[in-house]
Design an enzyme around this catalytic site. Structure first.
Site, PDB file in Angstrom:
ATOM      1  N   GLU A   1       0.811  -1.221   0.000  1.00  8.14           N
ATOM      2  CA  GLU A   1       0.000   0.000   0.000  1.00  8.14           C
ATOM      3  C   GLU A   1       0.840   1.266   0.000  1.00  8.14           C
ATOM      4  O   GLU A   1       0.519   2.243  -0.690  1.00  8.14           O
ATOM      5  CB  GLU A   1      -0.907   0.018   1.227  1.00  8.14           C
ATOM      6  CG  GLU A   1      -2.059  -0.970   1.188  1.00  8.14           C
ATOM      7  CD  GLU A   1      -1.621  -2.397   1.397  1.00  8.14           C
ATOM      8  OE1 GLU A   1      -0.478  -2.582   1.877  1.00  8.14           O
ATOM      9  OE2 GLU A   1      -2.390  -3.311   1.095  1.00  8.14           O
TER      10      GLU A   1
ATOM     11  N   HIS B   1     -11.530  -5.580   8.716  1.00  9.34           N
ATOM     12  CA  HIS B   1     -12.277  -5.378   7.481  1.00  9.34           C
ATOM     13  C   HIS B   1     -13.509  -4.539   7.752  1.00  9.34           C
ATOM     14  O   HIS B   1     -14.482  -4.621   7.031  1.00  9.34           O
ATOM     15  CB  HIS B   1     -12.675  -6.727   6.858  1.00  9.34           C
ATOM     16  CG  HIS B   1     -11.506  -7.540   6.428  1.00  9.34           C
ATOM     17  ND1 HIS B   1     -10.766  -8.293   7.285  1.00  9.34           N
ATOM     18  CD2 HIS B   1     -10.915  -7.693   5.220  1.00  9.34           C
ATOM     19  CE1 HIS B   1      -9.787  -8.883   6.627  1.00  9.34           C
ATOM     20  NE2 HIS B   1      -9.846  -8.540   5.372  1.00  9.34           N
TER      21      HIS B   1
END
Lengths: 382, 389
Positions: free
Chosen positions: A92, A187
């Protein structure tokens, strides 16, 4: 639930409905073609249009080539080619930094972080530069990975520190965020508050498919770096009539989606559907609620909220992120400054608890309809 | 045990004479030497020999534990589909040889830290089936009190540091643990496990640099199952030779489907790490399931590939063949063992299903050591502080 959602979304299309919701003036008039789409399809359409209209725009991130884990990027690689829509390895920080560089060269990069929970490594980069790169980060959780170095230190400050010589306004980072019922710690996070603390970037959160398409196109074309959070819970659940043409919804303009007189409720994203239900229940008890969708969190539309609170005298803010340091705190402080004498009750915040996002305890953690309803009643009866 | 074996054998006459004097399974420690299927490929070091010292007891225990792990993962699959397990569930079947081989080479003082595919590693570290299933179903008797779930298994007394959801984040942690071990002169090492997807994370290289600089006893184990979720390794990595990625750090490439190769490599790595600092092990392995239960596992690879690996390289089949060729048990005995294992797993699941969920007050515990983290909103809209024990 799905039917309530449907009602919530459709309400925006029908002018002059009984609930007094306002039509969005920037969207299609009735004669334009519309199609019933869910959230990921609307976002997909927006991306198609963005890439079509600007030949120097790119979409990349983890797994976007085949359509992405939430299908938001389906068809893009086939249509625009692997040079413009491509997968990146699992990094990322590298992805966001890469996007910042691309944007600094005058391109539009749409970056996807797979889950907002993963954005933190890129956080630093986001802060640094945030040109018009649209990163398609699949989840706000993963965005946290990008959070650490790229977004905050690189993206947000590039224009400022180079004296406007360089900027990364072409950068847009997309990330799914929010609870989904079974996401657990990594999540389900809502990291919007971290980014709202960074001058130099914009934070945008749509509430429905129609909004998402217009807001995403605005974000992509905005000459500032934007972090675009998509409520993953709504990807399939929310279905709405979405105009097929190219349209943009202005940033930094909040919308009053339900008018009322007794209390103002402010929220964004998926939380609005929950607040909507609370408003309906409150109406049965004779409390008239005004519901505002903030849409853009940074810079946020203070005027609309202020006008509403001056009318009702009460404010309630609700978001999924933990209450301490959540964006509700900023709204509360600002409104207090502006409307102190008009307030009938303290500002109420119905938010997630101050714990890590739990696994089995998710129903207790979430700001549910009943918690909001209780807070509405106690604020009104203060 | 020996008696039952003698009596159950139907073709005792046709068996070679030596087998008739076979000792019982549980106490036999006769040494056996096993050749690994493939040689090791080394980077900046001399590879260990292909001959692995083992014993009949170890061979049989490998079979038993791997069959247990396999059964456990398949049972977890069914539980997930029955919605008793919610959230995420990343299954390890196919990769059992890595867990078992590693355990055989080390002690419980050596630390292991891994990513989210941790059920079998936990079992290898001494965890019980009951704890596994209870944690998967979010019950209070789970190893993390039901608060962690599938991705967050821990076992402090066996130096198992979990169980991490964020990809790659566990590797710098592992190197930190290695630092602590070196500092306390414990003569122990840390195995920091990660996958081929995580191998592209920057923090790995940061951790490697620090480990090499300070000669930490950290062993980085790349469980290369060739797919990072749905992305094949050649699409994510310029250099899929993960054992060479350390550059100045030595590395070893190991056939991860061969439990004995793994054992030899880990033994070698432990000796190396205690003397010379970090080393990378790349385990060439394979997972039969998809990345997680939401991934069918067949959109990015062919079913032929999966069944091919299952036929040619399955770790349990390999051990089974070794057991049979060394005459340590008959086919029937192994089948009985598998039946026993199935029952054990079913019993553990039944017990775990009866276990209650954690108390709602557990939502607020362990956020901090004491005090904060307990605010919630009651009907009077005022902040309510839950009373912490």
């Amino acid at each position: 639930m799905a039917s309530l959602l449907g009602r919530f979304c459709r309400k925006l299309v029908v002018p002059g409905s009984a609930h007094g919701s306002r039509m969005i003036s920037t969207t299609a008039c009735d004669s334009e073609a519309v199609k019933s789409l869910n959230l990921y399809s609307a976002i997909n359409q927006a991306l198609h249009i963005a890439l079509e209209t600007d030949p120097r725009s790119y979409v990349f991130g983890e797994d976007v080539g085949f359509g992405g884990v939430f299908r938001c990027t389906t068809g893009l690689a086939e249509r625009f080619g692997k040079n413009r829509v491509f997968n990146t390895p699992l990094c990322e920080q590298g992805i966001v930094g890469f996007g910042i560089g691309l944007a600094a060269m005058g391109n539009r990069a749409v970056v996807e972080i797979q889950f907002a929970d993963y954005i933190y490594p890129a956080f630093d980069q986001v802060k640094r530069v945030f040109p018009t790169l649209e990163f398609d980060f699949s989840t706000a959780e993963f965005l946290i990975r990008g959070f650490n170095s790229q977004i905050v230190n690189e993206a947000a400050k590039f224009r400022y520190r180079s004296g406007n010589q360089f900027n990364c306004g072409g950068l847009t980072i997309r990330a799914p965020y929010g609870a989904v019922g079974h996401g657990g710690h990594y999540h389900s996070q809502s990291p919007e508050a971290f980014f709202c603390h960074v001058p130099g970037i914009k934070v945008v959160i749509p509430r429905s498919p129609r909004e998402a398409k217009g807001l995403l196109l605005s974000s992509i074309r905005d000459p500032n770096p934007v972090v675009f959070f998509e409520p993953k819970w709504l990807y399939r659940q929310a279905v709405e009539e979405v105009p097929e043409h190219d349209y943009m919804i202005p940033l930094s303009q909040a919308e009053v989606i339900r008018e009322g007189n007794d209390i103002t409720l402010v929220g964004w994203g998926a939380q609005l559907t929950v607040m909507e239900q609370a408003c309906l229940d409150a109406e049965k008890e004779g409390i008239s609620c005004e519901l505002i969708d903030l849409k853009t969190l940074l810079p946020w539309d203070k005027e609309t909220v202020e006008a509403s609170v001056k009318k009702t005298g009460r404010l309630l803010i609700s978001h999924e992120a933990p209450v301490t340091g959540g964006f509700g705190a900023e709204i509360s402080a600002t409104i207090l400054e502006r409307c102190f004498l008009k307030l009938e009750a303290p500002v109420s915040r119905v938010c997630g608890l101050d714990t890590p996002f739990p696994l089995v305890f998710e129903p207790f953690y979430m700001p549910t309809k009943n918690k909001i309803l209780d807070a509405i009643k106690s604020t009104v009866n203060y | 045990m020996a008696l039952s074996r003698l009596s159950s054998r139907s073709n005792i006459i046709s068996r070679p004479l030596s087998a008739a004097f076979r000792r019982s399974i549980s106490t036999d420690t006769t040494p056996i030497t096993i050749e690994t299927s493939l040689p090791f490929t080394a980077h900046l070091c001399d590879p260990p020999s292909r001959s692995v010292e083992s014993s009949t007891q170890e061979l049989l225990s490998f079979f038993r534990t791997m069959a247990l792990m396999r059964r456990m993962e398949i049972a977890a699959d069914s539980l997930y589909k029955a919605k008793l397990i919610r959230g995420f569930c990343h299954l390890y079947d196919g990769q059992e040889a890595v867990a078992i081989g590693m355990e055989a080479a080390i002690t419980k003082k050596d630390a292991i830290i891994t990513a989210y595919r941790d059920h079998c590693i936990f079992l290898g570290r001494g965890g019980s089936l009951y704890e596994v299933f209870a944690e998967l179903m979010g019950r209070q008797d789970g190893c993390s009190r039901g608060k962690g779930g599938s991705m967050h298994f821990y076992k402090k007394d066996s130096s198992f540091y979990g169980g991490h959801g964020i990809v790659g984040a566990q590797v710098p942690l592992g190197c930190g643990i290695a630092f602590a071990q070196k500092y306390s002169k414990e003569e122990a090492v840390t195995f920091a496990m990660y996958g081929d997807g995580a191998a592209n994370q920057g923090q790995l290289f940061e951790a490697l640099n620090i480990s090499a600089l300070w000669d930490l006893p950290s062993i980085l184990v790349c469980e290369n199952n060739h797919y990072g979720m749905g992305t094949a390794e050649w699409r994510a990595a310029k250099s899929p030779s993960y054992y060479k990625r350390g550059d100045y750090v030595p590395g070893l490439k190991v056939d991860g489907m061969d439990a004995f190769a793994v054992k030899q490599a880990c033994k070698f790595a432990k000796e190396h790490a205690l003397k010379n600092g970090p080393i990378i092990l790349e385990m060439d392995t394979y997972r039969y399931h998809g990345h997680s239960m939401s991934d069918p596992g067949s959109t990015y690879r062919t079913r032929d590939e999966i069944s091919g690996v299952r036929q040619e390289r399955d770790p349990i089949e390999r051990i089974k063949k070794l057991v049979l060729s060394h005459d340590l048990a008959t086919e029937k005995e192994l089948k009985d063992m598998e039946k026993e294992i199935r029952k054990e797993v079913d019993d553990a699941i039944a017990k775990a299903k009866d276990c209650p969920m954690p108390e709602p007050s557990e939502l607020f515990t362990n956020v901090y050591v004491k005090g904060f983290g307990t605010e919630s909103f009651g009907a009077d809209r005022k902040e309510v502080k839950a009373a912490l024990p």
